[in-house]
Design a protein around this motif. Structure first.
Motif, short mmCIF file in Angstrom:
data_model
loop_
_atom_site.label_atom_id
_atom_site.label_comp_id
_atom_site.label_asym_id
_atom_site.label_seq_id
_atom_site.Cartn_x
_atom_site.Cartn_y
_atom_site.Cartn_z
N SER A 1 0.84 -1.19 0.00
CA SER A 1 0.00 0.00 0.00
C SER A 1 0.87 1.24 0.00
O SER A 1 2.04 1.21 0.35
CB SER A 1 -0.92 0.00 1.23
OG SER A 1 -0.16 0.05 2.41
N PRO B 1 0.77 3.95 2.05
CA PRO B 1 1.34 4.34 3.34
C PRO B 1 2.55 3.52 3.73
O PRO B 1 3.51 4.03 4.25
CB PRO B 1 0.16 4.11 4.31
CG PRO B 1 -1.05 4.27 3.47
CD PRO B 1 -0.68 3.70 2.14
N GLN B 2 2.52 2.17 3.45
CA GLN B 2 3.67 1.34 3.77
C GLN B 2 4.89 1.78 2.96
O GLN B 2 5.99 1.78 3.46
CB GLN B 2 3.34 -0.12 3.49
CG GLN B 2 2.32 -0.70 4.46
CD GLN B 2 1.92 -2.12 4.10
OE1 GLN B 2 2.14 -2.57 2.97
NE2 GLN B 2 1.30 -2.82 5.04
N SER C 1 6.26 5.03 4.47
CA SER C 1 6.90 4.84 5.77
C SER C 1 8.24 4.14 5.67
O SER C 1 9.00 4.12 6.64
CB SER C 1 5.96 4.04 6.69
OG SER C 1 5.72 2.76 6.14
N LYS D 1 4.43 10.57 14.25
CA LYS D 1 3.12 10.74 13.64
C LYS D 1 2.54 12.11 13.96
O LYS D 1 1.92 12.76 13.11
CB LYS D 1 2.17 9.65 14.13
CG LYS D 1 0.87 9.56 13.34
CD LYS D 1 0.09 8.32 13.71
CE LYS D 1 -1.16 8.20 12.85
NZ LYS D 1 -1.94 6.98 13.17
N ARG E 1 -0.95 10.41 0.39
CA ARG E 1 -1.85 10.09 1.50
C ARG E 1 -1.16 9.13 2.46
O ARG E 1 -0.52 8.14 2.06
CB ARG E 1 -3.13 9.46 0.97
CG ARG E 1 -4.11 9.01 2.07
CD ARG E 1 -5.28 8.29 1.46
NE ARG E 1 -6.14 9.22 0.76
CZ ARG E 1 -7.14 9.90 1.32
NH1 ARG E 1 -7.38 9.74 2.61
NH2 ARG E 1 -7.89 10.71 0.60
N ASP F 1 -1.72 6.89 6.16
CA ASP F 1 -2.71 6.38 7.12
C ASP F 1 -2.61 7.10 8.45
O ASP F 1 -1.52 7.24 9.02
CB ASP F 1 -2.50 4.87 7.35
CG ASP F 1 -3.12 4.05 6.24
OD1 ASP F 1 -3.91 4.61 5.47
OD2 ASP F 1 -2.80 2.84 6.15
N GLY F 2 -3.77 7.51 8.95
CA GLY F 2 -3.83 8.19 10.24
C GLY F 2 -3.50 9.66 10.17
O GLY F 2 -3.61 10.37 11.16
#
Length: 469
Positions: free
Chosen positions: A3, A5-6, A9, A19, A98, A100-101
């Protein structure tokens, strides 16, 4: 597939940011540009580092937009995603960022505008069309006039609502102003440093490339783990030619320059490059033929192991034909390499002779100086001899005058020598007395017993005499 986000990161810029900090960085801080400039510039600096890391490691090609339908991406934009030195700044960039979170970043368009103002990113068309270096500050009178007249005039027009300040544009309006492709200057500088490190000790043939051979040679070296695109190659070549000035380019011919080489592509350079290209192509053919021979050898072994002698015989005939072709290609390759070596040696001799000619002209120019003419040298040496003679005369006159002054004062050299001799003897006597005094002091420091005991055998005769008496 992983994904988005992965993927984000996994990059160091994101991995080393908490975060809560990401939530702050993903917010719109455009209003803080004047109220809190420190926080605003820290925000812009982080986004610059993040975008540089993402672009240089191929993130643009690996992360297409997750939103389809509203925005159809053309082939040109998809192709630009493979760039490692050029940022593809479209509104879809926001969707691809984008997290996540945290969500999608706000104010990215304003951040790109700020990077553009600081010259951290440069519009791709402007980069190619500019004839001056990206480091050129511009004409000084123009900069002074812009600062003293342009800025106050623009501020007055903003106060009268005749023009809008950039800070007042919405994000959608700003995207219309900034969308496009941008050269990331720090990435280009980093790539140029790598190319420049290979430049030392290049022979004439090694310093000549076509655009394709340049990309093949340096494309996978300038940035770790990735290969630059064709557009990146054009950007890098433009920077090396215009801003670093370590190469010149004439259409498809690229030449690295040094202090002792011509600063333009010559007919000799083109001829050497053609030979070099022919050698490279022929070497590729030799490698291909050798690979086919190895493949035929494997097939022959396989056919023989299966008792398929006709097939093995056909493969053997094919192998023999390939070996004959390989022999011819190797002979041609050897001839081309020998020719290239001879041509390069001859070209090197031309450079040596040109250096000799320049040295001869320089030496002759020095020797033609008026100070080095024969008559001038004779005049100078005669003047130097006359000056030395005058100096000796002055020295003799001073010495004779001193002797006459001493004679008039009644000073006799014999008397002076006798007095000097007496002074030396007096000094020696005082020195002897001092040594004698020091010796006596050392003797006084020695402890001597008051009575020395007699040995028994020595006292026995004395006692006998006393008894007889």
């Amino acid at each position: 597939m992983a994904s988005v986000p992965q993927s984000l990161s996994s990059y160091s810029t994101y991995a080393t940011t908490s975060k809560s900090r990401l939530q702050s960085l993903y917010s719109d801080v455009t209003r803080q540009k004047h109220s809190n400039p420190t926080s605003y510039h820290a925000h812009v600096d982080w986004w610059q580092r993040a975008l540089e890391e993402l672009v240089s490691q191929g993130w643009q090609a690996e992360n297409p937009s997750p939103w389809k339908g509203k925005e159809t991406e053309g082939d040109e934009e998809l192709h630009s995603r493979s760039n490692k030195l050029v940022l593809n700044a479209r509104r879809s960039l926001v969707d691809r960022l984008r997290f996540d979170g945290v969500g999608k970043p706000l104010g990215v368009a304003h951040t790109i505008a700020e990077l553009r103002h600081s010259n951290a990113v440069i519009s791709l068309p402007a980069f190619f069309s500019s004839t001056v270096s990206v480091y050129d500050p511009g004409w000084l009178p123009y900069r002074i006039a812009s600062f003293l007249v342009g800025k106050p005039l623009w501020w007055a027009m903003e106060q009268l609502d005749l023009v809008k300040s950039e800070d007042s544009y919405s994000e959608a309006e700003m995207w219309k102003r900034v969308q496009g492709d941008y050269v990331m200057l720090k990435l280009v500088e980093r790539a140029a440093d790598v190319v420049d490190s290979f430049r030392g000790g290049m022979s004439l043939a090694d310093s000549l490339y076509t655009v394709e051979s340049f990309r093949k040679e340096f494309g996978s070296k300038v940035l770790p783990g990735v290969t630059i695109s064709e557009m990146d190659t054009e950007v890098l070549l433009k920077y090396l030619e215009r801003d670093r000035r370590i190469l010149v380019r004439d259409e498809d011919v690229i030449k690295f320059i040094t202090a002792d080489r011509e600063k333009e592509v010559t007919v000799i350079d083109r001829g050497i490059l053609e030979l070099k290209t022919a050698v490279g192509n022929l070497q590729g053919q030799v490698n291909t033929i050798q690979g086919k021979i190895d493949e035929m050898t494997t097939r022959i072994s396989t056919a023989l192991s299966r008792q398929q002698k006709p097939i093995a015989l056909a493969h053997l005939r094919h192998k023999k034909g390939l070996e004959e072709i390989l022999t011819k290609r190797l002979s041609a390759l050897q001839n081309l390499e020998s020719t290239l070596m001879n041509v390069e040696t001859a070209a090197g001799n031309i450079e040596i002779m040109q250096a000799y000619e320049k040295s001869a002209v320089t030496l002759q120019t020095i020797l033609n100086h008026p100070s080095l003419q024969r008559t001038k040298i004779d005049e100078t040496m005669d003047a130097l001899a006359a000056a030395n003679a005058t100096a000796r005369e002055v020295d003799d006159a001073i010495r004779i005058g001193g002797d006459m002054a001493a004679a008039e004062a009644g000073i006799d050299d014999v008397d002076l020598e006798d007095e000097l001799r007496e002074l030396v003897m007096e000094v020696e006597r005082e020195s002897g007395k001092a040594e004698e005094h020091a010796a006596l002091e050392k003797l006084q420091d020695i402890n001597v017993p008051e009575q020395i005991p007699a040995r028994p055998e020595a006292t026995q005769p004395v006692l006998q005499q006393v008894a007889e008496s």
